[in-house]
Enzyme design. Sequence first.
Site, short mmCIF file in Angstrom:
data_model
loop_
_atom_site.label_atom_id
_atom_site.label_comp_id
_atom_site.label_asym_id
_atom_site.label_seq_id
_atom_site.Cartn_x
_atom_site.Cartn_y
_atom_site.Cartn_z
N GLU A 1 7.77 2.34 15.19
CA GLU A 1 8.74 2.74 14.19
C GLU A 1 8.85 4.26 14.26
O GLU A 1 8.04 4.92 14.93
CB GLU A 1 8.28 2.30 12.80
CG GLU A 1 8.22 0.79 12.71
CD GLU A 1 7.99 0.26 11.31
OE1 GLU A 1 6.92 0.55 10.75
OE2 GLU A 1 8.88 -0.44 10.81
N GLU B 1 3.19 -3.99 12.50
CA GLU B 1 2.24 -2.91 12.21
C GLU B 1 1.14 -3.54 11.36
O GLU B 1 1.38 -3.91 10.21
CB GLU B 1 2.97 -1.78 11.49
CG GLU B 1 2.27 -0.45 11.63
CD GLU B 1 1.18 -0.28 10.62
OE1 GLU B 1 0.04 -0.74 10.89
OE2 GLU B 1 1.45 0.29 9.57
N CYS C 1 -3.00 2.38 6.31
CA CYS C 1 -3.29 1.81 7.63
C CYS C 1 -3.97 2.83 8.52
O CYS C 1 -4.90 2.50 9.25
CB CYS C 1 -2.03 1.24 8.27
SG CYS C 1 -0.59 2.29 8.07
N ASN D 1 0.81 -1.23 0.00
CA ASN D 1 0.00 0.00 0.00
C ASN D 1 0.84 1.27 0.00
O ASN D 1 0.53 2.23 -0.70
CB ASN D 1 -1.00 -0.01 1.18
CG ASN D 1 -0.31 -0.09 2.52
OD1 ASN D 1 0.76 -0.67 2.65
ND2 ASN D 1 -0.92 0.52 3.51
O1 TXE Z 1 -1.43 -8.56 3.33
P1 TXE Z 1 -0.26 -9.56 3.69
P2 TXE Z 1 -2.38 -8.58 2.04
C1 TXE Z 1 -4.32 -5.37 5.56
C2 TXE Z 1 -5.47 -4.77 4.77
C3 TXE Z 1 -5.52 -5.66 3.58
C4 TXE Z 1 -5.18 -7.01 4.18
C5 TXE Z 1 -4.64 -8.06 3.23
O2 TXE Z 1 -6.66 -4.89 5.52
O3 TXE Z 1 -6.81 -5.68 3.01
O4 TXE Z 1 -4.18 -6.70 5.13
O5 TXE Z 1 -3.53 -7.57 2.50
C6 TXE Z 1 3.99 -10.81 3.17
N1 TXE Z 1 5.01 -14.96 6.05
N2 TXE Z 1 -3.08 -4.66 5.31
O6 TXE Z 1 -2.98 -9.93 1.84
O7 TXE Z 1 -0.46 -10.87 3.02
C7 TXE Z 1 3.50 -10.31 1.82
O8 TXE Z 1 4.21 -10.89 0.76
C8 TXE Z 1 5.69 -13.80 5.93
C9 TXE Z 1 -2.81 -3.59 6.20
O9 TXE Z 1 -1.62 -8.05 0.91
O10 TXE Z 1 -0.14 -9.54 5.17
C10 TXE Z 1 3.72 -8.82 1.97
O11 TXE Z 1 5.09 -8.53 1.72
N3 TXE Z 1 5.30 -12.80 5.12
C11 TXE Z 1 -1.37 -3.24 6.14
C12 TXE Z 1 3.37 -8.57 3.43
O12 TXE Z 1 3.49 -9.83 4.07
C13 TXE Z 1 4.15 -12.94 4.43
C14 TXE Z 1 -0.77 -3.13 4.79
C15 TXE Z 1 1.95 -8.06 3.65
O13 TXE Z 1 1.03 -8.91 3.01
C16 TXE Z 1 3.38 -14.13 4.54
C17 TXE Z 1 -1.16 -4.25 3.94
C18 TXE Z 1 3.86 -15.16 5.39
N4 TXE Z 1 3.19 -16.31 5.57
C19 TXE Z 1 -2.32 -4.94 4.22
N5 TXE Z 1 2.29 -14.00 3.75
C20 TXE Z 1 -1.05 -2.11 7.02
N6 TXE Z 1 -0.60 -2.45 8.22
O14 TXE Z 1 -1.16 -0.96 6.68
C21 TXE Z 1 2.37 -12.78 3.17
N7 TXE Z 1 3.51 -12.14 3.56
#
Ligand code: TXE
Length: 464
Positions: free
Chosen positions: A445, A232, A266, A134
């Site tokens: 952070e 986060e 976020c 994002n």
């Molecule tokens: O997140 P993922 P997604 C929230 C937001 C969004 C939802 C899903 O609500 O709709 O999460 O987003 C890596 N082990 N946020 O599915 O999968 C992945 O490759 C280690 C809020 O895209 O959590 C990416 O680099 N890493 C948030 C990162 O994790 C893993 C911002 C985030 O992806 C993994 C984004 C695993 N098993 C989404 N699986 C915020 N805090 O602002 C995935 N990843």
Amino acid sequence: MNQESYDVYNPADGSLVGSVPAGTYDDVNNAVSIAWEAFRSWSQTDPLDRSKLLFSAAQLIRADQKDLARLLTREQGKPLRESLNEVAGFARVLEYYASISGTMHGDYGLSKNYGHMMVMRQPLGVCAAIIPWNMPVLIMGWKIGPVLATGNTMIVKPSTTAPLTCKALAGYLYRVGVPESVLQLVTGSGEVVGEALARHPDIRSLSFTGAVSTGIQVAEHAAKTFKKTILELGGSDAMIVCRDADLEAAAKGAVSGRFFNCGQTCTAIKRVFVDTKIYAPFVQRVRELAGALQVGNGLTPGVDIGPVHTKRQRDTIHSLVQETVNNQLGTVMSGGEIPDSNPYTMGSFYPPTILTDVDPDAPVMREEVFGPVLPISGFDSISDAIERANATRFGLGASVWTHDMRIISRATQELDAGIVWVNQHLRIPPEVPFGGVKSSGLGRENGRYALFHYLEEKTILIHP
Ligand code: TXE
């Protein structure tokens, strides 16, 4: 050396933007060995020399800001104006950490019994970061700035679907002299590269930004290998608009705070609570302002809202809206349906959507809606507003819009959040700590607080 690669597509039109290597467990193992070797000399460099490198990289990045921003818009979707700000934000974070890199001294005391009591602060070693899609550039800045400033080495896993600008930015750090072994990027999937980083026994710190469910998995692996962890995990920020609020400023704040970055932030405003005394004029003004927003390809001048980053994300957003409306838990004031026309048929666009009179139990209030959807509901007393703002598993940010000092004093104390804004929302300067409470995560952070995370205290007792 792994040769497999995968493609990255533009969410506005499905065009190919580039490709990156699909990293493996072996790539991560290899990167960890290289990073430990590099740590020996990098940790011994003078903080002033590290500062100079960060300042120089920031200067080069600012000079190429437009090209980098275009790349970010093409892979992520956000409007060019927002990409320009994000790239400048990355440079600013490097400059901030360059300016404080030498300030983390230890401690000293003299005791009759124990002699000279010293506390030395030393870097941890090899650290890892997992970045989301994002705000990929700014969030990478938050994670690498304090690591490089403190003399640690780092392995970054960029977002799977938006890795290109992060890679390009690392190139600027290499150009000014940061060794490639000190900052390594391993691109690929979360399930392979992300998990390998979380599990690796020789990584000392892990900073993760992403979904709650992923954060739990990552934290479990990190705990088993004793990593210092920052998580986060998003939020469901409330905005409380009181009856004395500057209505125009609050309406503008609601629109920018929700629709910026297509709602995929976020700390975006995800729930609005308005005093019933000003509910009707507030909602009317928000509707007018949101109605003027241009949806389209982020590279087109004048566009305010780009596509949702992936089709899967758009489907999730739409189903939360439909579930709310079908169960009569809120009323659509605008948006809510995906038009069968351009640009909606070209990419994963979603119209700015306003829902009014939304029930506290509605899916759009309960879940984190990561898209351009603004649910609004009324309140009768500030106690009621604070209680509803806190009635979520998240606790990242919250804002209160008023000039009444009694309300400001109460709300800043009682809102369960890592950051509380007054008469503003969504602004995050690099100087102050950033992070959440409850399911929004652990640790902080930004600011000098991040430096404490990346340094370990060692006690030295010298008997004379
Ligand atoms: O997140 P993922 P997604 C929230 C937001 C969004 C939802 C899903 O609500 O709709 O999460 O987003 C890596 N082990 N946020 O599915 O999968 C992945 O490759 C280690 C809020 O895209 O959590 C990416 O680099 N890493 C948030 C990162 O994790 C893993 C911002 C985030 O992806 C993994 C984004 C695993 N098993 C989404 N699986 C915020 N805090 O602002 C995935 N990843």
